[in-house]
Design a protein around this motif. Sequence first.
Motif, mmCIF file in Angstrom:
data_model
loop_
_atom_site.group_PDB
_atom_site.id
_atom_site.type_symbol
_atom_site.label_atom_id
_atom_site.label_comp_id
_atom_site.label_asym_id
_atom_site.label_seq_id
_atom_site.Cartn_x
_atom_site.Cartn_y
_atom_site.Cartn_z
ATOM 1 N N THR A 181 -25.231 29.095 45.965
ATOM 2 C CA THR A 181 -24.139 28.370 45.312
ATOM 3 C C THR A 181 -23.442 29.253 44.271
ATOM 4 N N HIS A 201 -21.039 31.205 46.155
ATOM 5 C CA HIS A 201 -19.871 30.402 46.561
ATOM 6 C C HIS A 201 -18.905 30.215 45.382
ATOM 7 N N GLU A 240 -17.195 33.635 44.603
ATOM 8 C CA GLU A 240 -16.235 34.039 45.633
ATOM 9 C C GLU A 240 -15.094 33.035 45.798
ATOM 10 N N ASP A 258 -15.307 29.945 47.099
ATOM 11 C CA ASP A 258 -15.479 28.930 48.160
ATOM 12 C C ASP A 258 -15.506 27.546 47.525
ATOM 13 N N LEU A 259 -16.155 27.455 46.350
ATOM 14 C CA LEU A 259 -16.151 26.220 45.571
ATOM 15 C C LEU A 259 -15.142 26.417 44.440
ATOM 16 N N TRP A 282 -21.802 24.018 50.634
ATOM 17 C CA TRP A 282 -20.584 24.506 51.282
ATOM 18 C C TRP A 282 -20.934 24.917 52.708
ATOM 19 N N SER A 323 -18.998 26.418 56.482
ATOM 20 C CA SER A 323 -17.776 26.808 57.185
ATOM 21 C C SER A 323 -17.452 25.731 58.229
#
Length: 332
Positions: free
Chosen positions: A44, A47, A50, A52-53, A258, A260
Amino acid sequence: MQAWVVDTPGPVDAGPVRRVERPLPEPGSAQVRIRISCCGVCRTDLHLAEGDLPPHRPNVTPGHEVVGIVDSLGTGASRFGVGERVGVAWLARTDGSCRYCRRGDENLCTSPLFTGWDVDGGYADACLVDERFAYRLPDALTDVEAAPLLCAGIIGYRALRCADVPPGGRLGIYGFGGSAHLTAQVALAQGMRVHVFTRGAHNRALAEELGADSVGGATDPSPEPLDGAILFAPAGELVPVALRALDRGAALAVAGIWLSAIPALDYAAELFQERRLRSVTANTRRDGEEFLRLAERLGVRATTVRYPMAEAPRALADLAHGRFGGAAVLTN
Ligand SMILES: [Zn+2]
Ligand SMILES: [Zn+2]
């Protein structure tokens, strides 16, 4: 004190985290301050780094597998004494009043705060925690051994319960990192047959070492129908693969925060016969207390790779690129 912050979310190799100097935080009402000994590195965190969240707060300090010593008490804080060892996990606070909290599902709280997302976490010298959300840790575990239990362990345990495997049943584990290697130990100790599907030589070697009944590639067919499965890899393309491996009536639990994109599902091959697909969202404090007791009783041990706190970016990059097996822990 020094603390890492998520500066500009982006690819881990572009350096999205930065080390800053900050004043030592003062504990508020019902809070305690913790001198951090170590903090586990969870996917997490990656994420968040980067992007993503979405960030909940600019320049937040990541890290929600924190082990340290209480060194200051806020007003009204009485649960722990100065000098006591505690753990800080993902759930930093819930409102206690929404319909989900009131029915015992605080993991679904409509206004929660999370450590390392809303409030500053453990990639630092010190942090604050609401004492009601901190954990006492089993004495048998060192700080470094205890850290990965606080998210990887607890979430994996909740995912295992969501996969609903009967005693002695057959469990499939897709992806084999920090959380999976702890969950596999619980499942094996409880007499389940465990089939692991993962890429990466480190992960496969660790699964074999821990005594998995079979270890295959991420998309390999299962050697036998599964009574339940957990998807730990953040890879939506594995959802249909895992669903096809399920026996009638069995469940696939997706453990990550998360994932994909999931490809279109084939109803007959992947869902019919009452196969179930469900997510796992955070955890309750009760999950945490139960898991820590169970981990102590069953002798669950994290396989850890240590990094000095100063090398947090390298630990995140190594996680992103699958350069180690088990769980990374940053140490002060
Ligand atoms: Zn609530
Ligand atoms: Zn986590």
